[in-house]
Design an enzyme around this catalytic site. Sequence first.
Site, PDB file in Angstrom:
ATOM      1  N   HIS A 303       0.894  -1.596  -0.138  1.00 41.79           N
ATOM      2  CA  HIS A 303      -0.137   0.111  -0.021  1.00 41.79           C
ATOM      3  C   HIS A 303       0.669   1.570  -0.220  1.00 41.79           C
ATOM      4  O   HIS A 303       1.698   1.517   0.659  1.00 41.79           O
ATOM      5  CB  HIS A 303      -1.176   0.208   1.361  1.00 41.79           C
ATOM      6  N   ASP A 360      -7.514  -5.101  -0.018  1.00 43.99           N
ATOM      7  CA  ASP A 360      -8.307  -6.227  -1.021  1.00 43.99           C
ATOM      8  C   ASP A 360      -8.185  -7.538  -0.794  1.00 43.99           C
ATOM      9  O   ASP A 360      -8.578  -8.901  -1.596  1.00 43.99           O
ATOM     10  CB  ASP A 360      -8.220  -5.411  -2.553  1.00 43.99           C
TER      11      ASP A 360
HETATM   12  C1  SDX Z   1      -6.519   0.109  -3.133  1.00 39.72           C
HETATM   13  O1  SDX Z   1      -4.914   4.755  -2.415  1.00 39.72           O
HETATM   14  C2  SDX Z   1      -5.305   3.720  -1.569  1.00 39.72           C
HETATM   15  O2  SDX Z   1      -6.219   4.085  -1.069  1.00 39.72           O
HETATM   16  C3  SDX Z   1      -5.782   2.127  -2.049  1.00 39.72           C
HETATM   17  C4  SDX Z   1      -7.150   1.628  -1.550  1.00 39.72           C
HETATM   18  C5  SDX Z   1      -8.228   3.081  -1.233  1.00 39.72           C
HETATM   19  O3  SDX Z   1      -9.014   1.933  -0.048  1.00 39.72           O
HETATM   20  O4  SDX Z   1      -8.807   3.177  -2.049  1.00 39.72           O
HETATM   21  O5  SDX Z   1      -6.414   1.446  -0.601  1.00 39.72           O
HETATM   22  C6  SDX Z   1      -7.381   0.662  -2.210  1.00 39.72           C
HETATM   23  O6  SDX Z   1      -6.004   0.318  -4.412  1.00 39.72           O
HETATM   24  C7  SDX Z   1      -4.922  -1.014  -2.511  1.00 39.72           C
HETATM   25  C8  SDX Z   1      -4.002  -1.324  -3.501  1.00 39.72           C
HETATM   26  C9  SDX Z   1      -4.852  -2.678  -4.104  1.00 39.72           C
HETATM   27  N1  SDX Z   1      -3.745  -3.372  -5.204  1.00 39.72           N
HETATM   28  C10 SDX Z   1      -3.018  -4.321  -5.255  1.00 39.72           C
HETATM   29  O7  SDX Z   1      -3.291  -5.188  -3.851  1.00 39.72           O
HETATM   30  C11 SDX Z   1      -1.871  -4.712  -6.020  1.00 39.72           C
HETATM   31  C12 SDX Z   1      -0.617  -4.977  -5.703  1.00 39.72           C
HETATM   32  N2  SDX Z   1       0.257  -3.842  -4.658  1.00 39.72           N
HETATM   33  C13 SDX Z   1       0.901  -3.035  -5.480  1.00 39.72           C
HETATM   34  O8  SDX Z   1       1.129  -2.847  -7.066  1.00 39.72           O
HETATM   35  C14 SDX Z   1       1.322  -2.108  -4.733  1.00 39.72           C
HETATM   36  O9  SDX Z   1       2.002  -2.942  -3.649  1.00 39.72           O
HETATM   37  C15 SDX Z   1       0.783  -0.436  -4.575  1.00 39.72           C
HETATM   38  C16 SDX Z   1      -0.042  -0.248  -6.174  1.00 39.72           C
HETATM   39  C17 SDX Z   1      -0.968  -0.863  -3.784  1.00 39.72           C
HETATM   40  C18 SDX Z   1       1.467   0.564  -4.275  1.00 39.72           C
HETATM   41  O10 SDX Z   1       2.319   0.551  -5.177  1.00 39.72           O
HETATM   42  P1  SDX Z   1       3.715   2.124  -4.359  1.00 39.72           P
HETATM   43  O11 SDX Z   1       2.893   3.099  -3.305  1.00 39.72           O
HETATM   44  O12 SDX Z   1       4.048   2.730  -5.811  1.00 39.72           O
HETATM   45  O13 SDX Z   1       4.854   1.162  -4.057  1.00 39.72           O
HETATM   46  P2  SDX Z   1       5.496  -0.021  -5.767  1.00 39.72           P
HETATM   47  O14 SDX Z   1       5.046  -0.009  -6.238  1.00 39.72           O
HETATM   48  O15 SDX Z   1       6.036   1.659  -5.500  1.00 39.72           O
HETATM   49  O16 SDX Z   1       6.366  -1.141  -4.075  1.00 39.72           O
HETATM   50  C19 SDX Z   1       7.887  -0.242  -3.488  1.00 39.72           C
HETATM   51  C20 SDX Z   1       8.572  -1.877  -3.606  1.00 39.72           C
HETATM   52  C21 SDX Z   1       8.786  -2.158  -4.892  1.00 39.72           C
HETATM   53  O17 SDX Z   1       9.726  -2.762  -5.268  1.00 39.72           O
HETATM   54  P3  SDX Z   1      11.369  -1.982  -5.355  1.00 39.72           P
HETATM   55  O18 SDX Z   1      11.115  -0.895  -6.415  1.00 39.72           O
HETATM   56  O19 SDX Z   1      11.600  -0.862  -4.158  1.00 39.72           O
HETATM   57  O20 SDX Z   1      12.578  -2.917  -5.083  1.00 39.72           O
HETATM   58  O21 SDX Z   1       7.135  -2.675  -2.902  1.00 39.72           O
HETATM   59  C22 SDX Z   1       7.245  -3.780  -3.985  1.00 39.72           C
HETATM   60  C23 SDX Z   1       7.774  -3.003  -5.790  1.00 39.72           C
HETATM   61  O22 SDX Z   1       8.488  -4.222  -6.566  1.00 39.72           O
HETATM   62  N3  SDX Z   1       5.998  -4.154  -4.095  1.00 39.72           N
HETATM   63  C24 SDX Z   1       5.698  -5.066  -4.645  1.00 39.72           C
HETATM   64  C25 SDX Z   1       4.155  -5.299  -3.916  1.00 39.72           C
HETATM   65  N4  SDX Z   1       3.381  -3.900  -3.849  1.00 39.72           N
HETATM   66  C26 SDX Z   1       4.578  -3.101  -3.434  1.00 39.72           C
HETATM   67  N5  SDX Z   1       5.885  -6.372  -4.257  1.00 39.72           N
HETATM   68  C27 SDX Z   1       5.565  -7.673  -4.563  1.00 39.72           C
HETATM   69  N6  SDX Z   1       4.174  -7.734  -4.362  1.00 39.72           N
HETATM   70  C28 SDX Z   1       3.818  -6.689  -4.361  1.00 39.72           C
HETATM   71  N7  SDX Z   1       2.196  -6.606  -3.978  1.00 39.72           N
END
Ligand code: SDX
Length: 425
Positions: A303, A360
């Site tokens: 998140h 989710d």
């Molecule tokens: C919702 O914003 C909100 O409030 C949204 C929400 C709401 O109520 O409106 O809470 C609802 O959308 C919840 C999120 C649902 N999405 C997912 O579950 C999809 C999986 N999650 C990710 O794609 C990610 O965690 C996000 C999109 C939720 C957040 O993305 P960020 O903040 O841009 O984080 P990032 O992509 O920069 O990740 C930081 C690091 C990265 O690794 P490094 O580059 O530092 O090595 O964490 C890793 C990412 O690769 N990472 C993950 C991951 N999520 C982040 N690695 C594996 N699996 C994951 N799910």
Amino acid sequence: MAEAKLHLADDRHVDLPITRGTEDEVGLDISRLRADTGAITLDPSLGNTGACTSAITYIDGEKGILRYRGYAIEDLAENSNFPEVCHLLIRGSLPSKSERDDFRTRMTRHTLVHEDMKKFFEGFPPSAHPMAILCAMVSSLSAYYPEDDSPEELDLNIIRLLAKAKTLAAFSFKKSIGHPFIYPRNDLGYVANFLRMMFAVPAEPYDIDPVVVDALNKLLILHADHEQNCSTTTVRTVCSSGANLFASISAGICALWGPLHGGANQAVIEMLDRIAVDPDGCEKYINLAKQKDSGFRLMGFGHRVYRNFDPRALILKKSADALLSKLGVDDPLLAVAQKLEEAALSDDYFIERKLYPNVDFYSGILYRAIGIPTDMFTVMFALGRMPGWIAHWLEERNSPGARIIRPRQIYTGATARPWLPIDKR
Ligand code: SDX
């Protein structure tokens, strides 16, 4: 007012006023930065940028705190119901008895959609994703209720949107299975009416299970708002151009659809289904999620704001267990989800990046137990988020000095060059 000093490379400096929120959050006000220095800030994906001040929802990502208008999500999920939370978010306070009764009566009386809108459904193929139908239908409401200039007309359109969105959602489900639409009943509350429109069939009585009503109320409350998330920022941006309520909310529905946002709940179940039948089990997918080039992410994990647990996920995890045992449902995906969570939370990659289950991760398990099909999960998220989107739309529209949202950029393309005829290129 307190200030921060910004020193630029060429020894110039500017004083930046500071805005401090009611929870002591600090914002550096850069609204005069470009005028005073010619420079802008750059923050792709806006993770460090406040787009507005807001009095609707407060999140402390480090402490796992979520409050709607000051009320803790745990209290609201335990004690309130969805229409009451709609009133809280949109009107700013929990309703008194008379306000509750008036709000409920108005929500009930506007649940029907115009008969002509039924024709729209005939144009969609049975395989149409219900989110495609919902965004089209919500935008089309502006064709029937075009005006929202007077406070009374706008308030009525807000009620219409809250009341009709669930009918449109249920109709899209009935359309997808070729069943006749079930009309709402005025003697039923919001959730019971929705369940009946979704699952009743003309040929037999439909018994509304209070356990399911309670679980769905909780799910809708937990999704009702979440400050400046992607879809809410979309709603506020579209609102800032002067677009009407229905057009703005329809844009929010489209933004929510993405698998990184509200579409994640559908993606989680599809992921769990895949893991459940894979002999390599959770470890394979945990390792895949750690490989950048795999293109695989653990859906329902991580998140932007929560760097600790997502309080909604904690509540949903408990509710999933309780609901499945009350309904006598044995869903193998719950055990897969729990195993996956346990494996991820003991893995350094997830611990270092503070990746925890988000709202989710478990919601789909509850929707399945209720009988809601996977491709309706994000529609359920949209129904829950409706009051939050509306509250932010009103706050944006009514904010003093409101201007169209139009960020700047740093240009990195080709510098000026002359046009050449094709034989000289
Ligand atoms: C919702 O914003 C909100 O409030 C949204 C929400 C709401 O109520 O409106 O809470 C609802 O959308 C919840 C999120 C649902 N999405 C997912 O579950 C999809 C999986 N999650 C990710 O794609 C990610 O965690 C996000 C999109 C939720 C957040 O993305 P960020 O903040 O841009 O984080 P990032 O992509 O920069 O990740 C930081 C690091 C990265 O690794 P490094 O580059 O530092 O090595 O964490 C890793 C990412 O690769 N990472 C993950 C991951 N999520 C982040 N690695 C594996 N699996 C994951 N799910």
